[in-house]
Design an enzyme around this catalytic site. Sequence first.
Site, mmCIF file in Angstrom:
data_model
loop_
_atom_site.group_PDB
_atom_site.id
_atom_site.type_symbol
_atom_site.label_atom_id
_atom_site.label_comp_id
_atom_site.label_asym_id
_atom_site.label_seq_id
_atom_site.Cartn_x
_atom_site.Cartn_y
_atom_site.Cartn_z
ATOM 1 N N ASP A 114 0.878 -1.167 0.000
ATOM 2 C CA ASP A 114 0.000 0.000 0.000
ATOM 3 C C ASP A 114 0.922 1.225 0.000
ATOM 4 O O ASP A 114 2.145 1.088 -0.176
ATOM 5 C CB ASP A 114 -0.986 -0.044 1.185
ATOM 6 C CG ASP A 114 -0.301 0.096 2.541
ATOM 7 O OD1 ASP A 114 0.948 0.159 2.578
ATOM 8 O OD2 ASP A 114 -0.998 0.136 3.564
ATOM 9 N N CYS A 126 2.928 -3.309 4.086
ATOM 10 C CA CYS A 126 2.118 -2.151 4.461
ATOM 11 C C CYS A 126 2.874 -1.453 5.590
ATOM 12 O O CYS A 126 4.074 -1.699 5.775
ATOM 13 C CB CYS A 126 0.697 -2.555 4.837
ATOM 14 S SG CYS A 126 0.567 -3.681 6.229
ATOM 15 N N THR A 151 2.708 -1.728 8.965
ATOM 16 C CA THR A 151 3.197 -2.662 9.992
ATOM 17 C C THR A 151 3.370 -4.085 9.466
ATOM 18 O O THR A 151 3.990 -4.922 10.124
ATOM 19 C CB THR A 151 2.175 -2.764 11.133
ATOM 20 O OG1 THR A 151 0.926 -3.200 10.551
ATOM 21 C CG2 THR A 151 1.986 -1.426 11.836
ATOM 22 N N HIS A 200 9.514 -24.521 8.692
ATOM 23 C CA HIS A 200 8.441 -25.250 9.372
ATOM 24 C C HIS A 200 7.049 -24.989 8.794
ATOM 25 O O HIS A 200 6.210 -25.879 8.826
ATOM 26 C CB HIS A 200 8.417 -24.875 10.869
ATOM 27 C CG HIS A 200 9.573 -25.447 11.630
ATOM 28 N ND1 HIS A 200 9.642 -25.443 12.995
ATOM 29 C CD2 HIS A 200 10.711 -26.059 11.210
ATOM 30 C CE1 HIS A 200 10.777 -26.012 13.387
ATOM 31 N NE2 HIS A 200 11.445 -26.388 12.322
ATOM 32 N N HIS A 259 6.433 -31.518 9.585
ATOM 33 C CA HIS A 259 5.810 -30.220 9.306
ATOM 34 C C HIS A 259 4.784 -30.326 8.179
ATOM 35 O O HIS A 259 3.835 -29.554 8.141
ATOM 36 C CB HIS A 259 6.884 -29.176 8.979
ATOM 37 C CG HIS A 259 7.911 -29.089 10.070
ATOM 38 N ND1 HIS A 259 7.604 -28.643 11.338
ATOM 39 C CD2 HIS A 259 9.210 -29.453 10.100
ATOM 40 C CE1 HIS A 259 8.681 -28.716 12.087
ATOM 41 N NE2 HIS A 259 9.672 -29.203 11.372
HETATM 42 C C1 RB5 Z 1 -1.928 2.554 6.679
HETATM 43 O O1 RB5 Z 1 -1.888 3.766 7.357
HETATM 44 C C2 RB5 Z 1 -1.675 1.383 7.634
HETATM 45 O O2 RB5 Z 1 -2.759 1.231 8.460
HETATM 46 C C3 RB5 Z 1 -1.401 0.141 6.848
HETATM 47 O O3 RB5 Z 1 -0.319 0.345 6.026
HETATM 48 C C4 RB5 Z 1 -1.026 -1.095 7.644
HETATM 49 O O4 RB5 Z 1 -0.041 -0.821 8.592
HETATM 50 C C5 RB5 Z 1 -2.112 -1.864 8.213
HETATM 51 O O5 RB5 Z 1 -1.933 -2.932 8.843
#
Ligand code: RB5
Length: 366
Positions: A8, A67, A69, A100, A135
Amino acid sequence: MKIAIGSDHAGYKMKALLAEHLRLKGTAEVKDMGPEDDSVSTDYPDMACRVGEAVARGDADRGILICGTGVGMSIAANKIPGVYAALCCDAETARYSRLHNNSNVLALGGRILPPEKALEILDIWISTDFEGGRHSRRLYKIAACEQKSGSGSSLGEKGKTVVFDHPLVQHKVSMVRNKNTSVKEFRELVQEIAGLMVYEITRNLPLAPVKVETPLAVTEAYAIEGKKLAIIPVLRAGLGMVDGILQLVPNAKVGHIGLYRDPETLLPVEYYCKLPGDICDRDILILDPMLATGGSASAAIDLVKSRGGKKVSLVCIIAAPEGVSKVHSDHPDVDIYSAALDSHLNDHGYIVPGLGDAGDRLFGTK
Ligand code: RB5
């Protein structure tokens, strides 16, 4: 290796870095699925689905999703049957997610990871192979869970593996495993397990409306449509499952296949094969209580297909991961139904923990 990569807006910069790194290394063919820049805020589930579906369909061998996180991408991608997305924040987790879990999608946090850390994680993840063995069993259980939850219609048209977790089946499987179970009880239990399994296996047989006259009125009811079932026990242990199935589907036709293992080549050799004449029109269940190396099961399926069989499934009581892999790789269109999926094969080709030799235990020949 083909890799689909997407992000994203929050993961865009890291995506550009990783895609370039992979291209420079030249070890993978990279398909960048977007976005082209980070000027517009985009929703991570859209990209998770695009990359995840490319992997599940087999258009890409693996996927990378970034993304802010990595959390949203991994949650969304893992909703797609056949996707095993691992959110990794360190190289060790990435390594084990391959060894695994056979993860096929790597999710990363573009706002969390320093670039050099992300590159380290990527390199380890790309270069580590799945370990298999015990596994594999756990992965088949995940696939069985997908099937059970109704999400297992994988996008590729591959045969599925269904492990029966119904309490009645599991209870009876524990009893057949027990070495102190008598021949009489063993025989009865194998029939009962086969009957319970076929009740579930036949869930999607097509129905056709039929007119029925009850003592009170004429009504429309439903009957199984078409040519129905053929069951084909592999001699001799497969015979132990026949009556349990015929109790529920008394009109099923019964074929027989006899195979022995050539002591020199160790390959299965046909010594008997008698199948219903209309085999090509029937749903076929090949019965063999133990799916060990998969050699005879695969040969039995070859035989049935060479005589015109088209819709073939394999029904076992206990399967080993090695046998499941062999049958799926030789016959990707064949569904495997098993009451249990065990750990591994020992040096003599016996399933561990298994139940011993099913033929001997059924017929008291030990
Ligand atoms: C976008 O601001 C953020 O929420 C997205 O990139 C991601 O971290 C969501 O899990």
